[in-house]
Design an enzyme around this catalytic site. Structure first.
Site, PDB file in Angstrom:
ATOM      1  N   SER A   6       6.032  38.504   5.537  1.00  0.00           N
ATOM      2  CA  SER A   6       6.597  39.321   6.606  1.00  0.00           C
ATOM      3  C   SER A   6       5.671  40.488   6.920  1.00  0.00           C
ATOM      4  O   SER A   6       5.408  41.340   6.066  1.00  0.00           O
ATOM      5  CB  SER A   6       7.966  39.872   6.192  1.00  0.00           C
ATOM      6  OG  SER A   6       8.319  40.913   7.083  1.00  0.00           O
ATOM      7  N   HIS A  31       5.857  35.732   9.348  1.00  0.00           N
ATOM      8  CA  HIS A  31       7.240  36.105   9.673  1.00  0.00           C
ATOM      9  C   HIS A  31       7.207  37.445  10.409  1.00  0.00           C
ATOM     10  O   HIS A  31       6.642  38.424   9.938  1.00  0.00           O
ATOM     11  CB  HIS A  31       8.065  36.211   8.384  1.00  0.00           C
ATOM     12  CG  HIS A  31       9.522  36.461   8.604  1.00  0.00           C
ATOM     13  ND1 HIS A  31      10.408  35.458   8.937  1.00  0.00           N
ATOM     14  CD2 HIS A  31      10.254  37.604   8.549  1.00  0.00           C
ATOM     15  CE1 HIS A  31      11.627  35.974   9.073  1.00  0.00           C
ATOM     16  NE2 HIS A  31      11.561  37.282   8.855  1.00  0.00           N
ATOM     17  N   ASP A  33       9.364  40.353  12.235  1.00  0.00           N
ATOM     18  CA  ASP A  33      10.699  40.963  12.285  1.00  0.00           C
ATOM     19  C   ASP A  33      10.829  41.900  13.473  1.00  0.00           C
ATOM     20  O   ASP A  33      10.205  42.959  13.514  1.00  0.00           O
ATOM     21  CB  ASP A  33      10.948  41.755  10.995  1.00  0.00           C
ATOM     22  CG  ASP A  33      11.170  40.829   9.813  1.00  0.00           C
ATOM     23  OD1 ASP A  33      12.091  39.996   9.874  1.00  0.00           O
ATOM     24  OD2 ASP A  33      10.419  40.942   8.827  1.00  0.00           O
ATOM     25  N   MET A  35      13.247  44.326  15.574  1.00  0.00           N
ATOM     26  CA  MET A  35      14.490  45.116  15.419  1.00  0.00           C
ATOM     27  C   MET A  35      14.663  46.053  16.598  1.00  0.00           C
ATOM     28  O   MET A  35      13.694  46.677  17.036  1.00  0.00           O
ATOM     29  CB  MET A  35      14.409  45.953  14.143  1.00  0.00           C
ATOM     30  CG  MET A  35      14.104  45.146  12.904  1.00  0.00           C
ATOM     31  SD  MET A  35      13.974  46.217  11.478  1.00  0.00           S
ATOM     32  CE  MET A  35      13.558  45.018  10.216  1.00  0.00           C
ATOM     33  N   HIS A  64      11.903  36.514  13.878  1.00  0.00           N
ATOM     34  CA  HIS A  64      13.282  36.808  13.455  1.00  0.00           C
ATOM     35  C   HIS A  64      13.807  37.946  14.329  1.00  0.00           C
ATOM     36  O   HIS A  64      13.406  39.097  14.170  1.00  0.00           O
ATOM     37  CB  HIS A  64      13.231  37.212  11.965  1.00  0.00           C
ATOM     38  CG  HIS A  64      14.544  37.616  11.381  1.00  0.00           C
ATOM     39  ND1 HIS A  64      14.631  38.256  10.156  1.00  0.00           N
ATOM     40  CD2 HIS A  64      15.821  37.476  11.827  1.00  0.00           C
ATOM     41  CE1 HIS A  64      15.907  38.492   9.890  1.00  0.00           C
ATOM     42  NE2 HIS A  64      16.647  38.042  10.882  1.00  0.00           N
ATOM     43  N   MET A  66      16.289  40.508  15.289  1.00  0.00           N
ATOM     44  CA  MET A  66      17.436  41.321  14.859  1.00  0.00           C
ATOM     45  C   MET A  66      17.791  42.236  16.029  1.00  0.00           C
ATOM     46  O   MET A  66      17.596  43.456  15.987  1.00  0.00           O
ATOM     47  CB  MET A  66      17.072  42.114  13.602  1.00  0.00           C
ATOM     48  CG  MET A  66      17.020  41.238  12.356  1.00  0.00           C
ATOM     49  SD  MET A  66      16.085  41.982  11.024  1.00  0.00           S
ATOM     50  CE  MET A  66      14.440  41.426  11.481  1.00  0.00           C
ATOM     51  N   MET A 135      19.969  35.593   5.148  1.00  0.00           N
ATOM     52  CA  MET A 135      19.575  36.950   4.769  1.00  0.00           C
ATOM     53  C   MET A 135      20.043  37.219   3.340  1.00  0.00           C
ATOM     54  O   MET A 135      21.226  37.108   3.034  1.00  0.00           O
ATOM     55  CB  MET A 135      20.197  37.990   5.711  1.00  0.00           C
ATOM     56  CG  MET A 135      19.657  37.958   7.137  1.00  0.00           C
ATOM     57  SD  MET A 135      17.861  38.009   7.258  1.00  0.00           S
ATOM     58  CE  MET A 135      17.484  39.554   6.425  1.00  0.00           C
ATOM     59  N   ASP A 173      15.382  35.246   3.294  1.00  0.00           N
ATOM     60  CA  ASP A 173      14.722  36.447   3.815  1.00  0.00           C
ATOM     61  C   ASP A 173      15.301  37.712   3.190  1.00  0.00           C
ATOM     62  O   ASP A 173      16.445  38.078   3.454  1.00  0.00           O
ATOM     63  CB  ASP A 173      14.893  36.483   5.340  1.00  0.00           C
ATOM     64  CG  ASP A 173      14.064  37.584   5.979  1.00  0.00           C
ATOM     65  OD1 ASP A 173      13.256  38.220   5.268  1.00  0.00           O
ATOM     66  OD2 ASP A 173      14.222  37.797   7.198  1.00  0.00           O
TER      67      ASP A 173
HETATM   68  C1  DX5 Z   1      14.621  42.537   6.747  1.00  0.00           C
HETATM   69  C2  DX5 Z   1      13.616  41.582   7.303  1.00  0.00           C
HETATM   70  C3  DX5 Z   1      12.785  40.923   6.259  1.00  0.00           C
HETATM   71  C4  DX5 Z   1      11.934  41.868   5.478  1.00  0.00           C
HETATM   72  C5  DX5 Z   1      11.676  41.233   4.154  1.00  0.00           C
HETATM   73  O1  DX5 Z   1      15.419  43.003   7.770  1.00  0.00           O
HETATM   74  O2  DX5 Z   1      14.274  40.555   8.016  1.00  0.00           O
HETATM   75  O3  DX5 Z   1      12.010  39.885   6.813  1.00  0.00           O
HETATM   76  O4  DX5 Z   1      10.722  42.162   6.102  1.00  0.00           O
HETATM   77  O5  DX5 Z   1      11.003  42.143   3.378  1.00  0.00           O
HETATM   78  P1  DX5 Z   1      11.048  42.119   1.789  1.00  0.00           P
HETATM   79  O6  DX5 Z   1      10.448  40.793   1.379  1.00  0.00           O
HETATM   80  O7  DX5 Z   1      10.197  43.281   1.407  1.00  0.00           O
HETATM   81  O8  DX5 Z   1      12.464  42.237   1.367  1.00  0.00           O
HETATM   82 ZN    ZN Z   2      13.064  38.752   8.615  1.00  0.00          ZN
END
Ligand code: DX5
Ligand code: ZN
Length: 214
Positions: A6, A31, A33, A35, A64, A66, A135, A173
Site C-alpha cells: 500500500s 494498492h 488508498d 480517502m 481501494h 474509501m 478490512m 487489508d
Molecule cells: C487503511 C487502508 C490500508 C492501509 C494498510 O484504510 O485501506 O490499505 O494502507 O496499511 P497497513 O498495512 O499499514 O495497515
Molecule cells: Zn486499502
C-alpha cells in the site's frame, strides 16, 4: 499469494523512488488508498497523484475507494489507470449498479467491507465480482492493529465463495505482518495488502519477498 504493497505508507516526497522499489520487488500489485475525508476520517490523494503513480508503476493498480458515492468517480479512476477498483459496500446504496459500472469500464470489480460488516451481505453479488477486500482494521489510516476476528471472516467468506461458485479473490487489508500472514493464508486469503510492514521495514524488497513466500 498476491502481494499488494500500500503506497499510503510510502514516502510521498519521493513516490517515484518507492514505486521503482516495488517494481523491482516480487510484489504483484500496487494498492492505492483513496480517502475523501467523509467516508473515512482522513484524506489521502486524488487523480493527479494517481496519474503520476500510473506513469511509473509497472504492475496493476489495485484501487481501494474509501469515498462516498463512488459511482461519480469510477470512470475517472479507470481513466487514471486503475486495473482493479474496489468500492465499499457501506458506501453504495445500489452496490450491484456500482459493480456493473466498474466492469463496463473494463476494470476488475472489488467490494470492500468494514470490520463490522458481515460477509453474508455479499452473498448476492459474489458471483459478479473479482475481489472482496476484507478490512482487518477500520479504514482511514495505515499502521493500525490487526483485528483478530478477521480470520473467522475469511473462513466464512471462503465458504460462501465456494457455495456461490464465485471466482472472487479474498484480499486482506490492514495490519498485515509477517506473523499473521501465514495464518491468513491458511484461512483462505489470496491477496495481502501491506503498508507499514513493507515501507516501515529496514529492507522493504526482502520483506515483500518474505510475504510472497508465506
Ligand atoms: C487503511 C487502508 C490500508 C492501509 C494498510 O484504510 O485501506 O490499505 O494502507 O496499511 P497497513 O498495512 O499499514 O495497515
Ligand atoms: Zn486499502
Amino acid at each position: 499469494m498476491i502481494i499488494a504493497p500500500s503506497l499510503l505508507s510510502a514516502n510521498f516526497a519521493n513516490l517515484e523512488q518507492d514505486i521503482h522499489m516495488i517494481n523491482n520487488s516480487v510484489a504483484d500489485w500496487f494498492h492505492i488508498d483513496v480517502m475523501d475525508g467523509v467516508f473515512v476520517p482522513n484524506i489521502s490523494f486524488g487523480f493527479p497523484v494517481m496519474k503520476a503513480i500510473h506513469k511509473h508503476a509497472q504492475k496493476p493498480l489495485d484501487v481501494h475507494l474509501m469515498i462516498v458515492d463512488p459511482d461519480r468517480y469510477i470512470p475517472a479512476f479507470r481513466d487514471a489507470g486503475a486495473d482493479v477498483i474496489s468500492v465499499h459496500l457501506e458506501a453504495c446504496t445500489h452496490l450491484h449498479r456500482s459493480i456493473q459500472l466498474i466492469k463496463n469500464g473494463g476494470a476488475k470489480a472489488g467490494v470492500a467491507v468494514n470490520p463490522h460488516t458481515s460477509v453474508s451481505l455479499l452473498k448476492d453479488v459474489l458471483a459478479d465480482i473479482d475481489l472482496v477486500c476484507l478490512m482487518s482494521v477500520n479504514p482511514g489510516f495505515g499502521g493500525q492493529k490487526f483485528i483478530q476476528n478477521t480470520y473467522q471472516k475469511v473462513r466464512e467468506l471462503k465458504q460462501l465463495i465456494i457455495e456461490t461458485k464465485s471466482n472472487a479473490l479474498i484480499e486482506i487489508d490492514g495490519g498485515v505482518d509477517l506473523k499473521n500472514a501465514p495464518m491468513l493464508k491458511d484461512a483462505g486469503a489470496d491477496v495481502l495488502v501491506a503498508g507499514n510492514t513493507v515501507f516501515g521495514a529496514a529492507d522493504p524488497v526482502a520483506t515483500v519477498g518474505m510475504l510472497k513466500k508465506v
